[in-house]
Design an enzyme around this catalytic site. Sequence first.
Site, short mmCIF file in Angstrom:
data_model
loop_
_atom_site.label_atom_id
_atom_site.label_comp_id
_atom_site.label_asym_id
_atom_site.label_seq_id
_atom_site.Cartn_x
_atom_site.Cartn_y
_atom_site.Cartn_z
N ARG A 109 17.36 -25.40 20.05
CA ARG A 109 18.50 -26.21 19.57
C ARG A 109 19.82 -25.45 19.64
NH1 ARG A 109 14.84 -28.52 20.72
NH2 ARG A 109 13.59 -30.00 19.53
N SER A 128 15.50 -35.69 13.59
CA SER A 128 15.03 -34.59 12.73
C SER A 128 16.25 -33.88 12.15
CB SER A 128 14.20 -33.60 13.54
OG SER A 128 13.04 -34.23 14.05
N GLU A 176 19.81 -29.10 11.65
CA GLU A 176 19.97 -29.27 13.09
C GLU A 176 21.22 -30.10 13.38
OE1 GLU A 176 17.39 -31.65 16.42
OE2 GLU A 176 16.32 -30.27 15.12
#
Length: 305
Positions: A177, A227, A297
């Site tokens: 990420r 998420s 995230e």
Amino acid sequence: MRVIEQAEMARFTSFRAGGTARRLVTAENTEELKNVLDELARKGEPHVFLGNGTNTIFADGCYEGTVVTLGEAFGEIEVTEAPEGQAAGEAGACGTVRAGAAALLSRVARAAAAKGLGGFEFAAGIPGSIGGAVFMNAGAYGGEIKDVLVSVTALVPEDGAYILKEIPAEELELGYRTSRLQRTGEIVVSAELALPAADRADIEAKMAELAKKRSDKQPLEFPSAGSFFKRPEGDFAGRLIEEAGCKGLAVGGAQISEKHAGFMINRGGATAKDIIDLMHLVQNTVFDKSGRKLEPEVRIIGYQG
């Protein structure tokens, strides 16, 4: 070029929550995008680049800067099939996809499948764009953009102006990420992928299987940013959250999904403050229970925390 003053950023982000931005500019082609970025650089004006808005929240209040987005022309997709005579599954039998930064991952996956190119099935259900996917090195179900990315064409800041350059994937520092784009200010214009030849029916079957998994396990009926937390090393954020007793926990209109604890949803009327407060509550509770620190995230623009 389109300009919106005092843009309501809930309209442009998948969480459907958050404040305003002083100005939102949509560039319709690369020249316009370069001109906008050059002007912002000259003025030293704060700005942020927004893809499909699926991994970003703007804090309540007003972001005193410019949000830059891409128009429809940046959504073009060009697919080149594997060379004639190379069979599906044969070593080295690859085709290429060149996609504009605004092209949705779902469209890219379908375009590749239509030409018998696989390896991108993992991305078919990610509700983002190619540019944002490279920026975050997006992934799902064991696949990541770095697995298939060859290069990007990007506008790169140099000496107060932006220069169009091609950057090989191996120079983008793609990790979990993350990418160098998150700190350099480089803006992806398009990306080239290399995908293996495969049987079209097999590709479509795998995409259908993953779509069913996503539908069965994820709260797709509510606004969210996917998420919410990064996966901690050797574990899963959803498992830690559920084990800490936070599944279903709510602050205002924000809630940890009862369907999947790794997702935070807007169950109706959530503010950015609700989302941020719930994030902190979950982080603190999980840390107290397990000693693991969860990192978001999701990008939170305009929040100093």
